[in-house]
Design a protein around this motif. Structure first.
Motif, PDB file in Angstrom:
ATOM      1  N   LEU A 145     -11.613 -65.229 -11.962  1.00 33.32           N
ATOM      2  CA  LEU A 145     -11.385 -63.829 -12.319  1.00 33.32           C
ATOM      3  C   LEU A 145     -12.672 -63.059 -12.068  1.00 33.32           C
ATOM      4  O   LEU A 145     -13.722 -63.406 -12.611  1.00 33.32           O
ATOM      5  N   SER A 146     -12.597 -62.023 -11.215  1.00 32.91           N
ATOM      6  CA  SER A 146     -13.777 -61.221 -10.888  1.00 32.91           C
ATOM      7  C   SER A 146     -13.580 -59.786 -11.340  1.00 32.91           C
ATOM      8  O   SER A 146     -12.474 -59.255 -11.266  1.00 32.91           O
ATOM      9  N   LEU A 147     -14.669 -59.174 -11.784  1.00 32.20           N
ATOM     10  CA  LEU A 147     -14.647 -57.758 -12.147  1.00 32.20           C
ATOM     11  C   LEU A 147     -15.699 -57.037 -11.323  1.00 32.20           C
ATOM     12  O   LEU A 147     -16.832 -57.513 -11.206  1.00 32.20           O
ATOM     13  N   ASP A 193     -17.440 -50.614 -27.116  1.00 29.50           N
ATOM     14  CA  ASP A 193     -17.929 -51.534 -28.152  1.00 29.50           C
ATOM     15  C   ASP A 193     -17.671 -50.968 -29.552  1.00 29.50           C
ATOM     16  O   ASP A 193     -17.290 -51.692 -30.466  1.00 29.50           O
ATOM     17  N   THR A 242     -21.738 -55.066 -24.783  1.00 25.84           N
ATOM     18  CA  THR A 242     -21.020 -55.143 -23.506  1.00 25.84           C
ATOM     19  C   THR A 242     -21.737 -54.366 -22.411  1.00 25.84           C
ATOM     20  O   THR A 242     -21.823 -54.813 -21.264  1.00 25.84           O
ATOM     21  N   ASP A 259     -14.051 -51.313 -30.297  1.00 26.90           N
ATOM     22  CA  ASP A 259     -13.720 -52.709 -30.588  1.00 26.90           C
ATOM     23  C   ASP A 259     -14.146 -53.092 -32.003  1.00 26.90           C
ATOM     24  O   ASP A 259     -13.482 -53.895 -32.652  1.00 26.90           O
ATOM     25  N   PRO A 282     -16.585 -54.193 -17.974  1.00 27.10           N
ATOM     26  CA  PRO A 282     -16.393 -54.897 -19.261  1.00 27.10           C
ATOM     27  C   PRO A 282     -16.473 -56.409 -19.087  1.00 27.10           C
ATOM     28  O   PRO A 282     -15.548 -57.146 -19.415  1.00 27.10           O
ATOM     29  N   ARG A 340     -10.872 -67.359 -25.354  1.00 29.71           N
ATOM     30  CA  ARG A 340      -9.969 -67.629 -26.481  1.00 29.71           C
ATOM     31  C   ARG A 340      -9.001 -68.769 -26.187  1.00 29.71           C
ATOM     32  O   ARG A 340      -8.579 -69.489 -27.100  1.00 29.71           O
ATOM     33  N   CYS A 341      -8.572 -68.857 -24.928  1.00 33.51           N
ATOM     34  CA  CYS A 341      -7.561 -69.880 -24.619  1.00 33.51           C
ATOM     35  C   CYS A 341      -7.908 -70.578 -23.310  1.00 33.51           C
ATOM     36  O   CYS A 341      -7.016 -70.938 -22.552  1.00 33.51           O
ATOM     37  N   ASN A 371      -7.821 -72.707 -16.966  1.00 33.58           N
ATOM     38  CA  ASN A 371      -6.460 -72.178 -16.872  1.00 33.58           C
ATOM     39  C   ASN A 371      -6.346 -70.981 -15.939  1.00 33.58           C
ATOM     40  O   ASN A 371      -5.480 -70.919 -15.085  1.00 33.58           O
ATOM     41  N   ILE A 372      -7.223 -70.015 -16.123  1.00 33.07           N
ATOM     42  CA  ILE A 372      -7.069 -68.733 -15.422  1.00 33.07           C
ATOM     43  C   ILE A 372      -7.528 -68.830 -13.966  1.00 33.07           C
ATOM     44  O   ILE A 372      -7.141 -68.019 -13.134  1.00 33.07           O
ATOM     45  N   PHE A 430     -16.992 -58.578 -22.457  1.00 38.16           N
ATOM     46  CA  PHE A 430     -15.751 -58.503 -23.228  1.00 38.16           C
ATOM     47  C   PHE A 430     -14.685 -59.416 -22.629  1.00 38.16           C
ATOM     48  O   PHE A 430     -14.019 -60.181 -23.333  1.00 38.16           O
ATOM     49  N   ASN A 431     -14.509 -59.327 -21.302  1.00 34.88           N
ATOM     50  CA  ASN A 431     -13.479 -60.148 -20.666  1.00 34.88           C
ATOM     51  C   ASN A 431     -13.838 -61.631 -20.683  1.00 34.88           C
ATOM     52  O   ASN A 431     -12.947 -62.486 -20.738  1.00 34.88           O
ATOM     53  N   ARG A 455     -12.931 -62.732 -24.124  1.00 32.99           N
ATOM     54  CA  ARG A 455     -11.472 -62.755 -24.252  1.00 32.99           C
ATOM     55  C   ARG A 455     -10.890 -63.966 -23.527  1.00 32.99           C
ATOM     56  O   ARG A 455      -9.988 -64.644 -24.041  1.00 32.99           O
ATOM     57  N   ALA A 456     -11.400 -64.257 -22.326  1.00 37.07           N
ATOM     58  CA  ALA A 456     -10.884 -65.404 -21.565  1.00 37.07           C
ATOM     59  C   ALA A 456     -11.083 -66.708 -22.332  1.00 37.07           C
ATOM     60  O   ALA A 456     -10.222 -67.593 -22.315  1.00 37.07           O
TER      61      ALA A 456
END
Lengths: 379, 379
Positions: free
Chosen positions: B278-280, B297, B113, B300, B121, B131-132, B274-275, B124-125, B128-129
């Motif tokens: 998304l910004s980090l 990490d 990461t 996790d 992160p 997944r669905c 869907n989402i 990681f995100n 994670r995003a």
């Protein structure tokens, strides 16, 4: 993992579609609805007991909103050792400590990432950051409705009423918009975010709040002359002697990342001693963004990911710990008010630094003689 | 869980301090260093075998950088069934598929990461995003050095050389800055981020890259007149018939969230069906931000959180799938170039939309007669 949805509205429907499309990992066995939709007889029920008594159901997703019967359903499900994911703003804020404790007692999880930030995994990332960091500040734009209104007023020069009507027409604001425009929705998100960040249950009523109901297009023009953008900001900070937490309109420089948050987007920020500043920006609402956060919570339960903990103590925010200048516009100018700072164009005062608690208390007094007064912090 | 650190430089030292402060969960048993520091005899070793042969060590954190001996250490540790976390830019990019496969064969995890985004992160995100959700686009500012240079040129009016010197003085740029200013660091991050997002190993050499080495203060003044801000952007997108992936300077409107990314910060964005967006945004480098990503990490791995998967196939980016206008400044103006669009003030051409592959190929040809030519995308 078998899942039951309580409610089949916007968010529940979004979560259902996403789970069906994912093919694997999660399966919706029951949906509690007021009436059974044609073609969905196999999955829909009007009786909560069908869900409560079904031992196969491991996760209950509550999307019905409101305090009752959501509270009764959620407590019964927790006692039956079913995990809960919820997007219910009122429920989580009113019963945060009680429900977190009840989940802990029953060895199950209560997750509510979609509750603040819609599609933005704000609470998840906040909890994750805390694993190896000390959070010193949180802040952000946590209400999409007011951001849309302020954005429309700033970009299109609309008066408040027209911007609100447009937000309602587009489905960004409710017919009864008080909870958004008076800042109470942001106040709830501030209280819970601070509770998660600072490991205590921050009392909602100790979070000072001032909304944007009385902002005018003339105010917006004044802010433009100052080279500033107005945003309804959530702020909470750890001090040596306590925690400050408040919601108020803030005048940000154009260069602030929040200033470029358009439409109904959210931007939330944490500051950690190790990580520094981390901001997340995304869709604060909507069927699929919020639905996907709800599904992410279910997947986090499935893989037993890190989640929120029951708060260790009760905290009251102390907003005498934080001070900054204010823009103050009121028709009820007194000699006392003039002494607070500098009068500009006979229209508004830029105050010397005041504590946040002083300003919010003063606003309550001023509203008695000038209900339309408005203020905004300058940090 | 017992951890060994390979290297005790900036990032390794940051991770060590954070683990010591966390008190619990992780413990550093060995640190591999070139020489033993006084007072650290109990934990430091100069012999990698002390780590490899210690069955208590479950995680090896590689922070030595470079390809060798990092590659040998990491492969030996994976074969000894130790999890790896790494911040090593070259290693992960050169051996991504091989190392992911080797980790999978040995039933251990390889996490990186901190590799892209420092304290952010991002990977990681992104994982994670996924997944669905289906990721359709990724983009962002993934190199803090060039962002600092472009920020200094834009805010302070500095010429490129002075901005680079300031970045070097502040420790934001290396003495040999080519990998940053020519875009190769961002190219690597683009390839790996696209590999994670689109589930294939995107070949680094198929990612078109153009850096900021030849940007001038005159270019910056022209961008200001256009109301635009120049940022070195990573872009990758899923198309019906393939994937585009490239790195180039881009001229963004002032209202773009990336335009307000100051100093050496990073901002990375994913778009999911869907989402939505998304910004980090956060610290892309630094001892404690990057150190904390390395520790995250490890945590996790400890809680067996979702991680990256071995890529399913090899992918070559096809940048003929993406097209937009360009700012093109060159002294080698030909009749052919003039036909590409509109000449402005005799100084530069704003082209009609070209494919990204056409523009990057043309730049390679033009550089032969005008090595100082510069271009930037306008999307």
């Amino acid at each position: 993992m078998k899942v039951a949805l309580l409610g089949y509205g916007n968010v529940g429907g979004g979560a259902y579609d996403i789970i069906c499309e994912m093919k694997g990992g999660l399966a919706v066995k029951h949906i509690l609805a007021r009436s059974i939709r044609p073609g969905m007889e196999a999955v829909m029920t009007t009786d909560f007991k069908d869900i409560l008594n079904d031992e196969e159901i491991e996760i209950v997703a509550e999307t019905i909103g409101g305090l009752h019967p959501a509270y009764e359903y959620v407590t019964e499900a927790l006692k039956a050792k079913k995990h809960i994911v919820s997007a219910n703003k009122q429920l989580i804020c009113h019963y945060y400590s009680e429900l977190m404790a009840l989940a802990g007692e029953n060895g199950v999880q209560l997750r509510f990432t979609s509750w603040a930030g819609g599609g933005v995994p704000w609470l998840f990332n906040l909890i994750r950051a805390k694993r190896c960091d000390e959070i010193t500040e949180i802040s952000g734009i946590m209400n999409g409705t007011t951001n849309f209104i302020l954005y429309s007023m700033t970009e299109k020069g609309l008066p408040f009423g027209a911007a609100l009507s447009e937000a309602q027409r587009l489905g960004y604001a409710e017919a009864e918009p008080s909870a958004d425009i008076d800042g109470n929705d942001a106040q709830r998100k501030c209280a819970i975010s601070a509770s998660v960040a600072f490991e205590g249950a921050v009392a909602e009523d100790s979070v000072d709040v001032f909304g944007i109901r009385h902002i005018t297009d003339k105010d917006i023009r004044a802010f433009k002359k100052m080279g500033r953008v107005c945003k309804l900001m959530v702020k909470a900070k750890k001090h040596k002697d306590g925690i400050s937490a408040y919601v108020e309109p803030a005048l940000l420089p154009l260069s602030a990342p929040e200033s470029s948050v358009t439409m109904n987007f959210n931007m939330t920020t944490l500051v950690g001693k190790n990580i520094g500043r981390l901001s997340l920006m995304g869709q604060g609402a909507g069927k699929y963004p919020t639905g996907s956060s709800l599904v992410q919570d279910m997947l986090d339960i499935k893989c037993n990911a890190i989640g929120p903990c029951a708060p260790k103590k009760a905290i009251r925010a102390d907003n005498s710990l934080e001070r900054h200048s204010y823009y103050l516009r009121t028709s009820a100018i007194t000699a006392e008010l003039r002494q607070l700072g500098q009068m500009v164009n006979g229209e508004y005062i830029i105050t010397e630094p005041l504590t946040v608690s002083e300003m919010h208390a003063m606003a309550k007094r001023l509203q008695k003689s000038d209900p339309d007064m408005f203020f905004a912090g300058i940090e």
